[in-house]
Design an enzyme around this catalytic site. Structure first.
Site, PDB file in Angstrom:
ATOM      1  N   LYS A  25       0.841  -1.213   0.000  1.00 28.44           N
ATOM      2  CA  LYS A  25       0.000   0.000   0.000  1.00 28.44           C
ATOM      3  C   LYS A  25       0.874   1.261   0.000  1.00 28.44           C
ATOM      4  O   LYS A  25       0.626   2.195  -0.767  1.00 28.44           O
ATOM      5  CB  LYS A  25      -0.950  -0.031   1.212  1.00 28.44           C
ATOM      6  CG  LYS A  25      -1.908   1.138   1.271  1.00 28.44           C
ATOM      7  CD  LYS A  25      -3.134   0.808   2.072  1.00 28.44           C
ATOM      8  CE  LYS A  25      -2.930   0.935   3.570  1.00 28.44           C
ATOM      9  NZ  LYS A  25      -2.677   2.323   4.008  1.00 28.44           N
ATOM     10  N   SER A  26       1.887   1.302   0.853  1.00 28.38           N
ATOM     11  CA  SER A  26       2.739   2.498   0.927  1.00 28.38           C
ATOM     12  C   SER A  26       3.445   2.758  -0.400  1.00 28.38           C
ATOM     13  O   SER A  26       3.536   3.901  -0.870  1.00 28.38           O
ATOM     14  CB  SER A  26       3.801   2.324   2.017  1.00 28.38           C
ATOM     15  OG  SER A  26       3.205   2.327   3.277  1.00 28.38           O
ATOM     16  N   ARG A  30       2.878   5.899  -3.226  1.00 30.64           N
ATOM     17  CA  ARG A  30       4.010   6.709  -3.705  1.00 30.64           C
ATOM     18  C   ARG A  30       4.165   6.599  -5.216  1.00 30.64           C
ATOM     19  O   ARG A  30       4.461   7.585  -5.898  1.00 30.64           O
ATOM     20  CB  ARG A  30       5.291   6.290  -2.971  1.00 30.64           C
ATOM     21  CG  ARG A  30       5.305   6.806  -1.519  1.00 30.64           C
ATOM     22  CD  ARG A  30       6.307   6.071  -0.669  1.00 30.64           C
ATOM     23  NE  ARG A  30       6.416   6.624   0.679  1.00 30.64           N
ATOM     24  CZ  ARG A  30       5.526   6.445   1.663  1.00 30.64           C
ATOM     25  NH1 ARG A  30       4.416   5.746   1.429  1.00 30.64           N
ATOM     26  NH2 ARG A  30       5.719   6.960   2.856  1.00 30.64           N
ATOM     27  N   GLY A 102      -4.912   8.315   5.195  1.00 31.78           N
ATOM     28  CA  GLY A 102      -3.973   9.248   5.817  1.00 31.78           C
ATOM     29  C   GLY A 102      -2.763   9.498   4.932  1.00 31.78           C
ATOM     30  O   GLY A 102      -2.253  10.620   4.850  1.00 31.78           O
ATOM     31  N   SER A 174       7.579   9.181  11.757  1.00 27.20           N
ATOM     32  CA  SER A 174       6.422   9.042  10.861  1.00 27.20           C
ATOM     33  C   SER A 174       6.876   9.215   9.420  1.00 27.20           C
ATOM     34  O   SER A 174       7.380  10.273   9.035  1.00 27.20           O
ATOM     35  CB  SER A 174       5.358  10.093  11.194  1.00 27.20           C
ATOM     36  OG  SER A 174       4.481  10.249  10.089  1.00 27.20           O
ATOM     37  N   ASP A 323       1.809  -0.863  11.963  1.00 31.92           N
ATOM     38  CA  ASP A 323       0.541  -1.348  11.406  1.00 31.92           C
ATOM     39  C   ASP A 323       0.249  -2.796  11.798  1.00 31.92           C
ATOM     40  O   ASP A 323      -0.866  -3.286  11.583  1.00 31.92           O
ATOM     41  CB  ASP A 323       0.550  -1.212   9.877  1.00 31.92           C
ATOM     42  CG  ASP A 323       0.559   0.249   9.452  1.00 31.92           C
ATOM     43  OD1 ASP A 323       0.098   1.112  10.235  1.00 31.92           O
ATOM     44  OD2 ASP A 323       1.035   0.536   8.333  1.00 31.92           O
ATOM     45  N   LYS A 350      -4.337   6.371  14.803  1.00 34.03           N
ATOM     46  CA  LYS A 350      -4.433   5.681  13.507  1.00 34.03           C
ATOM     47  C   LYS A 350      -5.894   5.771  13.011  1.00 34.03           C
ATOM     48  O   LYS A 350      -6.655   6.596  13.491  1.00 34.03           O
ATOM     49  CB  LYS A 350      -3.948   4.238  13.670  1.00 34.03           C
ATOM     50  CG  LYS A 350      -2.430   4.154  13.868  1.00 34.03           C
ATOM     51  CD  LYS A 350      -1.707   4.629  12.627  1.00 34.03           C
ATOM     52  CE  LYS A 350      -0.208   4.691  12.827  1.00 34.03           C
ATOM     53  NZ  LYS A 350       0.468   5.341  11.691  1.00 34.03           N
ATOM     54  N   ARG A 399      -7.394  -2.901   9.584  1.00 35.06           N
ATOM     55  CA  ARG A 399      -6.471  -3.814  10.292  1.00 35.06           C
ATOM     56  C   ARG A 399      -7.141  -4.455  11.513  1.00 35.06           C
ATOM     57  O   ARG A 399      -6.809  -5.577  11.894  1.00 35.06           O
ATOM     58  CB  ARG A 399      -5.180  -3.095  10.653  1.00 35.06           C
ATOM     59  CG  ARG A 399      -4.511  -2.482   9.422  1.00 35.06           C
ATOM     60  CD  ARG A 399      -3.020  -2.435   9.477  1.00 35.06           C
ATOM     61  NE  ARG A 399      -2.510  -1.585   8.408  1.00 35.06           N
ATOM     62  CZ  ARG A 399      -2.256  -1.985   7.149  1.00 35.06           C
ATOM     63  NH1 ARG A 399      -2.428  -3.249   6.814  1.00 35.06           N
ATOM     64  NH2 ARG A 399      -1.809  -1.138   6.246  1.00 35.06           N
TER      65      ARG A 399
HETATM   66  C1  S3P Z   1       2.592   4.998   6.085  1.00 40.69           C
HETATM   67  C2  S3P Z   1       3.193   5.334   7.255  1.00 40.69           C
HETATM   68  C3  S3P Z   1       2.685   4.938   8.576  1.00 40.69           C
HETATM   69  C4  S3P Z   1       1.678   3.805   8.475  1.00 40.69           C
HETATM   70  C5  S3P Z   1       0.688   4.010   7.384  1.00 40.69           C
HETATM   71  C6  S3P Z   1       1.381   4.152   6.043  1.00 40.69           C
HETATM   72  C7  S3P Z   1       3.191   5.471   4.816  1.00 40.69           C
HETATM   73  O1  S3P Z   1       2.044   6.032   9.181  1.00 40.69           O
HETATM   74  O2  S3P Z   1       1.011   3.615   9.707  1.00 40.69           O
HETATM   75  O3  S3P Z   1      -0.202   2.892   7.324  1.00 40.69           O
HETATM   76  O4  S3P Z   1       2.843   4.949   3.741  1.00 40.69           O
HETATM   77  O5  S3P Z   1       4.042   6.371   4.871  1.00 40.69           O
HETATM   78  P1  S3P Z   1       2.900   7.150  10.002  1.00 40.69           P
HETATM   79  O6  S3P Z   1       3.813   7.768   9.039  1.00 40.69           O
HETATM   80  O7  S3P Z   1       1.885   8.116  10.503  1.00 40.69           O
HETATM   81  O8  S3P Z   1       3.569   6.407  11.105  1.00 40.69           O
END
Ligand code: S3P
Length: 439
Positions: A25-26, A30, A102, A174, A323, A350, A399
């Site tokens: 997902k991350s 990006r 987020g 973060s 996570d 979260k 989750r």
């Molecule tokens: C993420 C960073 C994390 C994670 C989120 C995805 C990202 O959050 O919990 O699910 O893709 O950069 P934080 O950066 O707030 O810790």
């Protein structure tokens, strides 16, 4: 029984064999966002098709990028994204809705900050409760404005333009914060640096060079030097270790199971859960098989382990499992002795207050948990017997939905999960994948 309940039945048999999980997902967020910023047409493949990533795709479309991704046989998205490049994003007519994501909204704040437009960002009821000051504070130091002034939560309007570089000591580890500042820093003249109290995931630092933007990074620091306009790149997204964690933990808990998860990211900032499971004595291992750009991937193997023991997870390892803590907490509930997760206050902000949700859910199982400050303690019960008819509320959090479904899937009696469909945020095919491994 309340509405919208999914009854999750025990798996038909032990889990065995190999599987893959959807794209990370991350990395998918990006790939979409950086391609939208780039000059020219980027090629992306293995992109996760889930509600969260669709929020990023919808947002960049609203800002002028052309996205032509097609569904592939394996369920992923692949194709081209033509970015707005040096011309910058266009002024959208409406607020940009980031749904539950987020990562979408926080990265967009950094992406929009350099440009002379006003974009209102909003999201669903969960996202509109999450703290945004952590992102707007450093971006304001760089010269961006956010209205209404002093607002902590969405909707927030970004008034961008004319940024200066920044060296920022982040108050928390973060990756979203780090990434937002670095993306804004690409359009400021000079070097922008983010220092963190502990290492967070480093996909941004690893991926920007694929778009022709050099980054420098240490364990707790990352820098970019602007002005630097990203150019079209090519990204292959490996499987998501955070999704794999649910399958691996299920295999550890379900007697006689033994599974391999293939083509999954083995980025060390993401497989902290494997190290935590190892420290609990679980039979888990990883094997590297390749790299997509600078992102390593390979196989995670997990087997049923009857004699788990509690362990202590220090504060500097928490960002690397942030996570996975809900599902690791469920594994800890089955272990002999006490497990301590140090300094997990970030769980409170979260998609839901995951700290409270973990404690509530484990209490339903009759497992003792307590907090001392921001440290979470779980007193495991080997041989834990789950009562019939338990109901868990996902609280709309993907989750939590998957964590509590493991109670039913790996146990002897069904568990009822409220709003289970929240899994669509990151892993729409979760139930099919796990049930297939047990046939
Ligand atoms: C993420 C960073 C994390 C994670 C989120 C995805 C990202 O959050 O919990 O699910 O893709 O950069 P934080 O950066 O707030 O810790």
């Amino acid at each position: 029984m309340s509405d919208n309940i999914t009854v999750i039945k025990p798996l038909e048999g032990p889990m065995h064999g190999s599987t893959r999980v959807p794209g990370d997902k991350s990395i998918s967020h990006r790939a979409v966002l950086f391609s939208a910023m780039a000059e020219g047409t980027s090629r992306v493949s293995g992109v996760l098709d889930s509600a969260d990533v669709r929020s990023s795709i919808g947002a960049v479309r609203a800002l002028g990028a052309q996205v032509s991704l097609e569904k592939q046989a394996d369920g992923s998205l692949a194709g081209g994204i033509t970015g707005w490049g040096a011309a910058g994003p266009s002024q959208p007519a409406e607020p940009v809705d980031c749904g539950n994501s987020g990562t979408t909204v926080r990265l967009l704040m950094g992406i929009l900050a350099p440009w002379d437009i006003q974009v209102t960002l909003t999201g669903d009821s969960s996202l509109c409760k999450r703290p945004m000051r952590r992102i707007t504070a450093p971006l304001m130091k760089m010269g961006a404005r956010f209205l209404p002034e002093g607002r902590e939560t969405l909707p927030i309007t970004v008034h961008g333009g004319g940024l200066r570089p920044l060296t920022y000591d982040a108050p928390m580890a973060s990756a979203q914060l780090k990434t937002a500042v670095l993306l804004a820093g690409m359009y400021a003249s000079g070097t922008t640096t983010v220092n963190e109290p502990a290492p967070s995931r480093n996909h941004t630092e690893l991926m920007l060079p694929e778009y022709g933007v050099a980054t420098t990074a240490g364990a707790c620091t990352a820098s970019v030097t602007g002005p630097a306009q990203p150019q079209a790149g090519e990204v292959l997204v490996p499987g998501d270790p955070s999704s794999a964690a649910f399958l691996a933990c299920a295999a550890v808990l379900r007697p006689e199971s033994s599974i391999q998860i293939e083509d999954v990211s083995l980025n060390t900032a993401r497989i902290g859960f494997v190290r935590t499971l190892e420290r609990m004595g679980a039979q888990v291992s990883v094997a590297h098989t390749g790299a997509a750009g600078k992102e390593p991937y390979g196989i995670i193997e997990a087997c049923y382990t009857p004699d788990l023991r509690g362990c202590e997870v220090p504060a500097d390892k928490i960002a690397g499992i942030i996570d996975e803590i809900p599902v690791l907490a469920l594994v800890a509930a089955h272990a002999h002795g006490i497990t301590v997760f140090r300094q997990v206050g970030e769980l409170r902000v979260k998609e839901t207050d995951r700290l409270a949700a973990i404690m509530d859910g484990l209490a339903k199982l009759g497992v003792d948990t307590w907090c001392e400050g921001d440290d979470l303690y779980i007193e495991g019960q080997p041989g834990l017997q789950v009562p019939e008819g338990l109901e868990f509320d996902s609280l709309g959090d993907h989750r939590l939905a998957m964590t509590w479904s493991l109670v039913g899937l790996t146990g002897k009696v069904p568990a009822n999960i409220k709003d289970f469909e929240a899994v669509c945020v990151s892993y729409p095919g979760f139930l099919d994948d796990i049930e297939r491994l047990a046939r």
